[in-house]
Design a protein around this motif. Structure first.
Motif, PDB file in Angstrom:
ATOM      1  N   VAL A 100     -15.702   1.017 -29.627  1.00  0.00           N
ATOM      2  CA  VAL A 100     -16.776   0.145 -30.337  1.00  0.00           C
ATOM      3  C   VAL A 100     -16.480   0.437 -31.875  1.00  0.00           C
ATOM      4  CG1 VAL A 100     -19.140   0.424 -31.074  1.00  0.00           C
ATOM      5  CG2 VAL A 100     -18.589   0.561 -28.537  1.00  0.00           C
ATOM      6  N   MET A 101     -15.972   1.622 -32.310  1.00  0.00           N
ATOM      7  CA  MET A 101     -15.809   1.934 -33.850  1.00  0.00           C
ATOM      8  C   MET A 101     -14.427   0.983 -33.975  1.00  0.00           C
ATOM      9  SD  MET A 101     -16.511   5.947 -34.135  1.00  0.00           S
ATOM     10  CE  MET A 101     -16.138   5.966 -35.905  1.00  0.00           C
ATOM     11  N   THR A 102     -13.709   1.326 -33.404  1.00  0.00           N
ATOM     12  CA  THR A 102     -12.243   0.391 -33.729  1.00  0.00           C
ATOM     13  C   THR A 102     -12.630  -1.271 -33.750  1.00  0.00           C
ATOM     14  OG1 THR A 102     -11.016   2.016 -32.330  1.00  0.00           O
ATOM     15  CG2 THR A 102     -10.075  -0.210 -32.954  1.00  0.00           C
ATOM     16  N   LEU A 170      -6.109   3.203 -34.166  1.00  0.00           N
ATOM     17  CA  LEU A 170      -6.243   2.273 -33.283  1.00  0.00           C
ATOM     18  C   LEU A 170      -6.351   0.619 -33.983  1.00  0.00           C
ATOM     19  CD1 LEU A 170      -8.059   3.195 -30.033  1.00  0.00           C
ATOM     20  CD2 LEU A 170      -5.618   3.217 -30.494  1.00  0.00           C
ATOM     21  N   THR A 171      -7.177   1.143 -34.976  1.00  0.00           N
ATOM     22  CA  THR A 171      -7.519  -0.376 -35.988  1.00  0.00           C
ATOM     23  C   THR A 171      -6.252  -0.841 -36.492  1.00  0.00           C
ATOM     24  OG1 THR A 171      -9.727   0.232 -36.492  1.00  0.00           O
ATOM     25  CG2 THR A 171      -8.861  -1.144 -37.895  1.00  0.00           C
ATOM     26  N   LEU A 172      -5.560   0.384 -37.143  1.00  0.00           N
ATOM     27  CA  LEU A 172      -4.072   0.103 -37.561  1.00  0.00           C
ATOM     28  C   LEU A 172      -3.242  -0.739 -36.572  1.00  0.00           C
ATOM     29  CD1 LEU A 172      -3.079   3.020 -40.025  1.00  0.00           C
ATOM     30  CD2 LEU A 172      -4.334   0.833 -40.615  1.00  0.00           C
ATOM     31  N   GLY A 223      -9.069 -13.246 -29.592  1.00  0.00           N
ATOM     32  CA  GLY A 223      -8.076 -12.357 -29.997  1.00  0.00           C
ATOM     33  C   GLY A 223      -8.386 -11.036 -30.193  1.00  0.00           C
ATOM     34  N   ILE A 224      -9.747 -10.836 -30.766  1.00  0.00           N
ATOM     35  CA  ILE A 224     -10.106  -9.449 -31.127  1.00  0.00           C
ATOM     36  C   ILE A 224     -10.490  -8.883 -29.748  1.00  0.00           C
ATOM     37  CG2 ILE A 224     -12.081  -8.280 -31.887  1.00  0.00           C
ATOM     38  CD1 ILE A 224     -12.493 -10.291 -34.154  1.00  0.00           C
ATOM     39  N   ILE A 225     -10.890  -9.278 -28.869  1.00  0.00           N
ATOM     40  CA  ILE A 225     -11.157  -8.720 -27.557  1.00  0.00           C
ATOM     41  C   ILE A 225      -9.934  -8.459 -26.804  1.00  0.00           C
ATOM     42  CG2 ILE A 225     -12.343  -8.826 -25.123  1.00  0.00           C
ATOM     43  CD1 ILE A 225     -14.456 -10.653 -26.560  1.00  0.00           C
ATOM     44  N   LEU A 226      -8.945  -9.191 -26.819  1.00  0.00           N
ATOM     45  CA  LEU A 226      -7.654  -9.089 -26.287  1.00  0.00           C
ATOM     46  C   LEU A 226      -6.855  -7.899 -26.793  1.00  0.00           C
ATOM     47  CD1 LEU A 226      -6.568 -12.697 -25.230  1.00  0.00           C
ATOM     48  CD2 LEU A 226      -7.742 -10.827 -23.689  1.00  0.00           C
ATOM     49  N   ALA A 227      -7.184  -7.864 -28.104  1.00  0.00           N
ATOM     50  CA  ALA A 227      -6.445  -6.751 -28.891  1.00  0.00           C
ATOM     51  C   ALA A 227      -7.148  -5.411 -28.656  1.00  0.00           C
ATOM     52  CB  ALA A 227      -6.293  -7.092 -30.521  1.00  0.00           C
ATOM     53  N   LEU A 228      -8.502  -5.514 -28.267  1.00  0.00           N
ATOM     54  CA  LEU A 228      -8.974  -4.141 -28.046  1.00  0.00           C
ATOM     55  C   LEU A 228      -8.692  -3.835 -26.548  1.00  0.00           C
ATOM     56  CD1 LEU A 228     -12.720  -4.854 -29.528  1.00  0.00           C
ATOM     57  CD2 LEU A 228     -11.023  -3.241 -30.390  1.00  0.00           C
ATOM     58  N   SER A 229      -8.408  -4.552 -25.787  1.00  0.00           N
ATOM     59  CA  SER A 229      -7.996  -4.409 -24.460  1.00  0.00           C
ATOM     60  C   SER A 229      -6.596  -3.715 -24.343  1.00  0.00           C
ATOM     61  CB  SER A 229      -7.735  -5.862 -23.483  1.00  0.00           C
ATOM     62  OG  SER A 229      -9.050  -6.502 -23.496  1.00  0.00           O
ATOM     63  N   ARG A 230      -5.992  -4.032 -25.152  1.00  0.00           N
ATOM     64  CA  ARG A 230      -4.625  -3.275 -25.453  1.00  0.00           C
ATOM     65  C   ARG A 230      -4.786  -1.767 -26.011  1.00  0.00           C
ATOM     66  NH1 ARG A 230       0.381  -3.774 -30.007  1.00  0.00           N
ATOM     67  NH2 ARG A 230       1.419  -2.099 -29.252  1.00  0.00           N
ATOM     68  N   ALA A 231      -5.804  -1.956 -27.117  1.00  0.00           N
ATOM     69  CA  ALA A 231      -5.976  -0.529 -27.614  1.00  0.00           C
ATOM     70  C   ALA A 231      -6.477   0.592 -26.720  1.00  0.00           C
ATOM     71  CB  ALA A 231      -7.057  -0.789 -28.884  1.00  0.00           C
ATOM     72  N   ILE A 232      -7.320   0.024 -25.684  1.00  0.00           N
ATOM     73  CA  ILE A 232      -8.198   1.194 -25.045  1.00  0.00           C
ATOM     74  C   ILE A 232      -7.225   1.704 -24.107  1.00  0.00           C
ATOM     75  CG2 ILE A 232      -8.831  -0.651 -23.236  1.00  0.00           C
ATOM     76  CD1 ILE A 232     -11.605   0.678 -23.124  1.00  0.00           C
ATOM     77  N   THR A 235      -2.059   5.475 -25.499  1.00  0.00           N
ATOM     78  CA  THR A 235      -2.081   7.045 -25.501  1.00  0.00           C
ATOM     79  C   THR A 235      -1.297   7.546 -26.599  1.00  0.00           C
ATOM     80  OG1 THR A 235      -2.065   6.828 -22.865  1.00  0.00           O
ATOM     81  CG2 THR A 235      -1.557   9.103 -23.970  1.00  0.00           C
ATOM     82  N   ALA A 236      -0.237   7.050 -26.947  1.00  0.00           N
ATOM     83  CA  ALA A 236       0.541   7.788 -28.037  1.00  0.00           C
ATOM     84  C   ALA A 236      -0.189   7.809 -29.396  1.00  0.00           C
ATOM     85  CB  ALA A 236       1.714   7.115 -28.137  1.00  0.00           C
ATOM     86  N   PRO A 237      -0.921   6.597 -29.883  1.00  0.00           N
ATOM     87  CA  PRO A 237      -1.506   6.866 -31.273  1.00  0.00           C
ATOM     88  C   PRO A 237      -2.517   7.861 -31.197  1.00  0.00           C
ATOM     89  CG  PRO A 237      -1.364   4.695 -30.573  1.00  0.00           C
ATOM     90  CD  PRO A 237      -1.117   5.385 -29.200  1.00  0.00           C
ATOM     91  N   ILE A 238      -3.459   7.916 -30.287  1.00  0.00           N
ATOM     92  CA  ILE A 238      -4.710   8.983 -30.338  1.00  0.00           C
ATOM     93  C   ILE A 238      -4.106  10.359 -29.661  1.00  0.00           C
ATOM     94  CG2 ILE A 238      -6.353   7.214 -29.726  1.00  0.00           C
ATOM     95  CD1 ILE A 238      -6.391   8.076 -26.803  1.00  0.00           C
TER      96      ILE A 238
END
Length: 311
Positions: A100-102, A170-172, A223-232, A235-238
């Motif tokens: 949500v924050m991302t 994750l935003t970056l 595009g935003i939702i599909l990108a968030l699907s990748r972000a969720i 593992t490596a960034p967080i």
């Protein structure tokens, strides 16, 4: 002589057509085989995960915290301690808060940057250089963004190993993808609609707000939702910014500077343990994560079909 020449040419053309048809069928067969390799691998993976998770994906799994470490468990919050490795409720809540924050940061920064580059920025060498670099950043490995988040957010900005540091990292990660997809959506709006708005006396911002953005929203949101699907599922960034591998209480959204965890971290922690029961709950966690990903993709498809005028 003319008749023989015509017959010879006709026979040559027939053989060429047959050869091209054979090549076309062979290419089609290769395409089908390549598609089936991906489908068979995906089906095999899903079957294996579902078989491993069968009987372990229960309501208690979704509503209880992990129970490997009893001294961290507070029965006043959850009741009696469940048997076995427990559930992943804190990590599910952590992933939801994190995404949500991302999404908030990505929506503001990504769409804002796309609007500037597409509608306001002059068409010169500097703008083309920036756009080329944004496109290249979309292919940078995620671990690099984790190191950048560790250096900038955790250490330089002193956010610590916190929820906001993970969200900004994750935003970056997904920002280049969102900017490029948003630019494509804005570019797809017919220029005649802009000119008609200008002809009616609207300013540039009024044209963007009332004409361009409503037409581009389906593509932007998809595009935003599909990108968030990748972000969720990252593992490596967080992991680099200090996400907890196991948490026994969900993070507080009112305190974004507190510790946090996410579902991929808990799955990773369970998967590396040798006991069989942890392999089963890891598979159950994978099923939960895949379900959330499928729901996010379904929302993207719904938004695209619901708000796309061509639909």
């Amino acid at each position: 002589m003319s008749t023989e020449t015509d017959t010879t040419d006709f026979e040559f053309d027939e053989s060429a057509v047959r050869r091209k048809r054979r090549l076309g069928k062979a290419f089609l067969g290769l395409c089908v085989a390549a598609t089936m390799v991906g489908i068979v691998a995906l089906v095999a993976l899903l079957v294996d995960v579902i078989v491993e998770a069968w009987g372990w994906l229960t309501w208690e799994f979704l509503t209880y915290p992990p129970s490997q470490v009893v001294e961290h468990y507070n029965p006043a919050n959850y009741g009696d301690l469940p048997t076995g490795p427990g559930g992943m409720y804190p990590m599910i809540v952590g992933s939801i808060y994190l995404i949500v924050m991302t999404a908030v940061f990505t929506l503001v920064l990504g769409v804002g940057a796309a609007i500037y580059l597409e509608e306001y920025a002059p068409d010169n060498t500097l703008t083309r250089f920036i756009e080329a670099n944004i496109t290249n950043l979309a292919g940078v490995p995620s671990i690099v963004y984790g190191l950048l988040g560790l250096a900038v957010f955790v250490r330089a900005l002193q956010t610590g190993q916190s929820l906001i540091a993970g969200a900004l990292t994750l935003t970056l990660l997904i920002l280049p993808i969102v900017i490029v997809s948003s630019q494509e959506s804005l570019r797809a709006v017919p220029d005649s609609m802009r000119q008609a708005s200008y002809g009616a006396g609207a300013t540039k911002w009024q044209t963007i707000r009332n004409v361009v953005l409503p037409e581009a929203i389906p593509g932007i949101m998809t595009g935003i939702i599909l990108a968030l699907s990748r972000a969720i599922g990252e593992t490596a960034p967080i992991l680099m910014v200090g996400a907890a591998t196991t948490m026994f209480a969900p993070p507080q959204l009112t305190d974004p500077t507190g510790p946090f965890g996410a579902m991929p971290m808990q799955i990773f922690e369970w998967a590396k343990l040798p006991e069989d029961e942890f392999q089963h709950v890891a598979a159950a966690g994978i099923v939960v994560l895949l379900t959330i990903l499928l729901l996010m993709n379904a929302v993207a498809i719904y938004i695209r079909n619901r708000y796309d005028p061509r639909s």
